[in-house]
Design a protein around this motif. Structure first.
Motif, PDB file in Angstrom:
ATOM      1  N   ASP A   1       0.993  -1.251   0.319  1.00 33.68           N
ATOM      2  CA  ASP A   1       0.507   0.101  -0.205  1.00 33.68           C
ATOM      3  C   ASP A   1       1.203   1.093   0.029  1.00 33.68           C
ATOM      4  OD1 ASP A   1      -1.864  -1.846   0.467  1.00 33.68           O
ATOM      5  OD2 ASP A   1      -2.301  -1.629   2.959  1.00 33.68           O
ATOM      6  N   ILE A   2       0.847   2.667   0.081  1.00 38.17           N
ATOM      7  CA  ILE A   2       1.236   3.195  -0.223  1.00 38.17           C
ATOM      8  C   ILE A   2       0.121   5.294  -0.454  1.00 38.17           C
ATOM      9  CG2 ILE A   2       0.855   4.086  -3.011  1.00 38.17           C
ATOM     10  CD1 ILE A   2       3.798   5.227  -2.813  1.00 38.17           C
ATOM     11  N   SER A   3       0.838   5.806   1.042  1.00 36.66           N
ATOM     12  CA  SER A   3       0.186   7.078   1.218  1.00 36.66           C
ATOM     13  C   SER A   3       0.711   7.740   0.419  1.00 36.66           C
ATOM     14  CB  SER A   3       0.338   7.138   2.774  1.00 36.66           C
ATOM     15  OG  SER A   3      -0.578   7.947   2.510  1.00 36.66           O
ATOM     16  N   LEU A   4       0.176   8.889  -0.633  1.00 40.41           N
ATOM     17  CA  LEU A   4       0.121  10.055  -1.195  1.00 40.41           C
ATOM     18  C   LEU A   4       0.162  11.340  -0.578  1.00 40.41           C
ATOM     19  CD1 LEU A   4      -0.263   8.793  -4.659  1.00 40.41           C
ATOM     20  CD2 LEU A   4       1.992   8.347  -3.284  1.00 40.41           C
TER      21      LEU A   4
ATOM     22  N   ARG B   1      -6.559  14.133  -8.777  1.00 35.34           N
ATOM     23  CA  ARG B   1      -5.906  12.812  -9.367  1.00 35.34           C
ATOM     24  C   ARG B   1      -4.713  13.008 -10.237  1.00 35.34           C
ATOM     25  NH1 ARG B   1     -10.703  12.219 -14.023  1.00 35.34           N
ATOM     26  NH2 ARG B   1      -8.505  13.553 -14.697  1.00 35.34           N
ATOM     27  N   ASP B   2      -4.527  13.888 -10.821  1.00 32.04           N
ATOM     28  CA  ASP B   2      -3.917  14.199 -12.746  1.00 32.04           C
ATOM     29  C   ASP B   2      -2.426  13.942 -11.310  1.00 32.04           C
ATOM     30  OD1 ASP B   2      -5.708  14.368 -13.758  1.00 32.04           O
ATOM     31  OD2 ASP B   2      -5.540  16.222 -14.014  1.00 32.04           O
ATOM     32  N   ARG B   3      -2.136  14.075 -10.584  1.00 30.85           N
ATOM     33  CA  ARG B   3      -0.737  14.225  -9.669  1.00 30.85           C
ATOM     34  C   ARG B   3      -1.173  13.006  -9.290  1.00 30.85           C
ATOM     35  NH1 ARG B   3      -1.424  20.075  -5.128  1.00 30.85           N
ATOM     36  NH2 ARG B   3      -2.009  20.529  -6.854  1.00 30.85           N
ATOM     37  N   THR B   4      -2.109  12.357  -8.446  1.00 35.05           N
ATOM     38  CA  THR B   4      -1.624  10.833  -8.460  1.00 35.05           C
ATOM     39  C   THR B   4      -1.454   9.698  -9.920  1.00 35.05           C
ATOM     40  OG1 THR B   4      -3.885  10.909  -7.157  1.00 35.05           O
ATOM     41  CG2 THR B   4      -2.905   8.483  -7.071  1.00 35.05           C
ATOM     42  N   ASP B   5      -1.705   9.616 -10.917  1.00 31.14           N
ATOM     43  CA  ASP B   5      -1.262   9.290 -12.207  1.00 31.14           C
ATOM     44  C   ASP B   5      -0.085   9.574 -12.399  1.00 31.14           C
ATOM     45  OD1 ASP B   5      -4.096   8.841 -12.562  1.00 31.14           O
ATOM     46  OD2 ASP B   5      -4.688  10.218 -13.487  1.00 31.14           O
ATOM     47  N   TRP B   6      -0.014  11.324 -12.473  1.00 34.25           N
ATOM     48  CA  TRP B   6       1.726  11.087 -12.438  1.00 34.25           C
ATOM     49  C   TRP B   6       2.200  10.449 -12.209  1.00 34.25           C
ATOM     50  CZ3 TRP B   6       4.816  13.479  -9.599  1.00 34.25           C
ATOM     51  CH2 TRP B   6       7.096  14.515 -10.365  1.00 34.25           C
ATOM     52  N   ALA B   7       2.213  10.341 -10.276  1.00 34.54           N
ATOM     53  CA  ALA B   7       3.155   9.866  -9.483  1.00 34.54           C
ATOM     54  C   ALA B   7       3.530   8.309  -9.945  1.00 34.54           C
ATOM     55  CB  ALA B   7       3.199   9.860  -8.057  1.00 34.54           C
ATOM     56  N   PHE B   8       2.544   7.715 -10.515  1.00 32.60           N
ATOM     57  CA  PHE B   8       2.112   6.565 -10.506  1.00 32.60           C
ATOM     58  C   PHE B   8       2.780   6.556 -12.123  1.00 32.60           C
ATOM     59  CE2 PHE B   8      -1.442   5.186  -8.034  1.00 32.60           C
ATOM     60  CZ  PHE B   8      -0.700   5.225  -7.531  1.00 32.60           C
ATOM     61  N   ASP B   9       3.221   7.433 -12.898  1.00 34.61           N
ATOM     62  CA  ASP B   9       3.109   6.942 -13.980  1.00 34.61           C
ATOM     63  C   ASP B   9       4.984   6.677 -13.923  1.00 34.61           C
ATOM     64  OD1 ASP B   9       0.899   6.515 -15.721  1.00 34.61           O
ATOM     65  OD2 ASP B   9       1.068   9.079 -16.494  1.00 34.61           O
TER      66      ASP B   9
ATOM     67  N   VAL C   1       6.340   0.341  -9.612  1.00 36.26           N
ATOM     68  CA  VAL C   1       5.070  -0.256  -9.208  1.00 36.26           C
ATOM     69  C   VAL C   1       3.762   0.102  -9.054  1.00 36.26           C
ATOM     70  CG1 VAL C   1       3.777  -1.255  -7.005  1.00 36.26           C
ATOM     71  CG2 VAL C   1       6.528  -1.223  -7.420  1.00 36.26           C
ATOM     72  N   THR C   2       2.982  -0.096  -9.579  1.00 32.44           N
ATOM     73  CA  THR C   2       1.536   0.663  -9.975  1.00 32.44           C
ATOM     74  C   THR C   2      -0.157  -0.005  -9.571  1.00 32.44           C
ATOM     75  OG1 THR C   2       1.281  -0.106 -12.419  1.00 32.44           O
ATOM     76  CG2 THR C   2       2.373   2.453 -11.625  1.00 32.44           C
ATOM     77  N   ASP C   3       0.434  -1.701  -9.023  1.00 28.42           N
ATOM     78  CA  ASP C   3      -0.210  -2.168  -8.634  1.00 28.42           C
ATOM     79  C   ASP C   3      -0.814  -2.377  -7.173  1.00 28.42           C
ATOM     80  OD1 ASP C   3       1.587  -3.381  -8.576  1.00 28.42           O
ATOM     81  OD2 ASP C   3       0.842  -5.959  -8.444  1.00 28.42           O
ATOM     82  N   PHE C   4      -0.570  -0.532  -6.383  1.00 28.41           N
ATOM     83  CA  PHE C   4      -0.829  -0.926  -4.994  1.00 28.41           C
ATOM     84  C   PHE C   4      -1.829  -1.758  -4.760  1.00 28.41           C
ATOM     85  CE2 PHE C   4       1.901   2.482  -5.649  1.00 28.41           C
ATOM     86  CZ  PHE C   4       3.296   1.870  -5.222  1.00 28.41           C
ATOM     87  N   GLU C   5      -2.607  -2.211  -3.310  1.00 31.26           N
ATOM     88  CA  GLU C   5      -3.336  -2.005  -3.164  1.00 31.26           C
ATOM     89  C   GLU C   5      -4.549  -1.115  -2.222  1.00 31.26           C
ATOM     90  OE1 GLU C   5      -2.690  -5.634   0.194  1.00 31.26           O
ATOM     91  OE2 GLU C   5      -1.972  -6.698  -1.337  1.00 31.26           O
ATOM     92  N   THR C   6      -3.773  -1.024  -1.544  1.00 34.17           N
ATOM     93  CA  THR C   6      -4.766   0.032  -1.217  1.00 34.17           C
ATOM     94  C   THR C   6      -3.878   2.048  -1.389  1.00 34.17           C
ATOM     95  OG1 THR C   6      -5.771  -0.657   0.727  1.00 34.17           O
ATOM     96  CG2 THR C   6      -5.468   1.576   0.018  1.00 34.17           C
TER      97      THR C   6
END
Length: 334
Positions: free
Chosen positions: A261-264, A281-289, A293-298
């Motif tokens: 899991d990860i806390s942003l 939301r866009d910042r979240t997507d940017w971080a995952f890009d 690791v992009t398949d965090f459970e939570t």
């Protein structure tokens, strides 16, 4: 499928009326600060304020309900400041900023207190079945902020702080998540050897609960070795302050990986500018890009710090933004 959870790092601003009323009721001197035994009008004011902030979190749609630490005169030192074996002395600056706290000096055995547990019990009743989140200072940060005049050894003192916090956690009502705030891991990074002991201290606290545990540093990024040791702790998520530092936090994840899991920390807990939920939301997507690791459970979407210094209306607006951003992220992920 990844679950997006809107929450906060606790440490809320007081409602305006409560700030005014409590200023008059408590006074402004050191002996007027919270000692854990307040009653009468002071206790009633905090109880009313707690009800207000819990209701607002529910109305805003946050996925985790926190107490907000409204009674805490010290943003992190409170659990020690109200302990019978601790004397609070002069006012000390938190790190290199304009926040201050009363220096807690430990002069005796840190046995059970129960102060935070009683706050959570009251909050649980108000939450009425909604998922509850506890917030505590992490053991390393609390030990670094305190002065030891009893244990006589840094390692023993850190272990005693961890055992004390674990005892407090064991008395908590059922909570879904526990956030351990660890800014000292960034601001006063542990040296070789101590970094491993800091991870072990977090382990001690995490082992005291079945809740999901998030170790949440802020005001920057962790040094590489500190981060690597933190990943060895038995925690569910590490928090990342993407408001204060992006590149070094991304580097740590890219180089060493992350927890399941990860806390942003994507919403600024100290700036009055209110973010847009789609921007979060866009910042979240940017971080995952940027990370492998992009398949965090939570994924916890949160403020990077507490919102204690914000005007109350700005504090409320930021909580609403977090709830909306988590909903948008869920829709996007689906």
């Amino acid at each position: 499928m990844t679950e997006y959870v809107s929450t906060t790092a606790g440490l809320f601003a007081l409602p305006d009326w409560a700030k005014d009323d409590l200023s008059d009721l408590k006074g402004h001197q050191k002996h007027d600060l919270i000692g854990g035994d307040e009653s009468g009008e002071i206790a009633a004011a905090y109880e009313k304020a707690r009800g207000e902030v819990v209701e607002f979190q529910q109305d805003a749609g946050l996925d985790r309900i926190v107490d907000g630490q409204l009674r805490w005169d010290d943003m992190l030192a409170h659990p020690l400041a109200v302990h019978d074996a601790v004397e609070t002395r002069g006012i000390v600056r938190y790190y290199d900023n304009n926040n201050f706290y009363r220096e807690p000096v430990v002069s005796g055995e840190l046995d059970f207190s129960g102060d935070v547990a009683s706050e959570l019990e009251a909050t649980a009743e108000l939450a009425d079945g909604d998922d509850l989140q506890a917030v505590l200072p992490g053991p390393y940060s609390l030990a670094e902020l305190a002065t030891d005049e009893h244990y006589g050894d840094d390692a023993d003192f850190l272990a005693a702080i961890a055992d004390f916090l674990a005892g407090e956690v064991e008395a908590f009502p059922e909570v879904e998540t526990l956030y351990l705030l660890e800014p000292s891991l960034v601001e006063d990074a542990p040296e070789d050897g101590l970094d491993e002991r800091a991870s072990e201290a977090i382990d001690t606290v995490a082992a005291a609960t079945d809740a999901d545990v998030v170790a949440h540093p802020y005001w920057g990024a962790l040094e590489e070795k500190v981060y690597a040791h933190l990943l060895d702790a038995d925690i569910d998520a590490v928090g990342f302050d993407f408001v204060s530092e992006q590149e070094d936090n991304l580097y740590n994840i890219q180089e060493y990986g992350a927890t399941d899991d990860i806390s942003l920390g994507l919403v600024d807990g100290q700036n009055t500018l209110v973010e847009d939920p789609e921007a979060v939301r866009d910042r979240t997507d940017w971080a995952f890009d940027q990370i492998p690791v992009t398949d965090f459970e939570t994924v916890y979407l949160t403020t990077n710090t507490g919102t204690f210094h914000l005007p109350y209306n700005k504090h409320e607006a930021k909580l609403e933004i977090l709830a909306e951003a988590a909903d948008l992220a869920e829709v996007t992920a689906a």
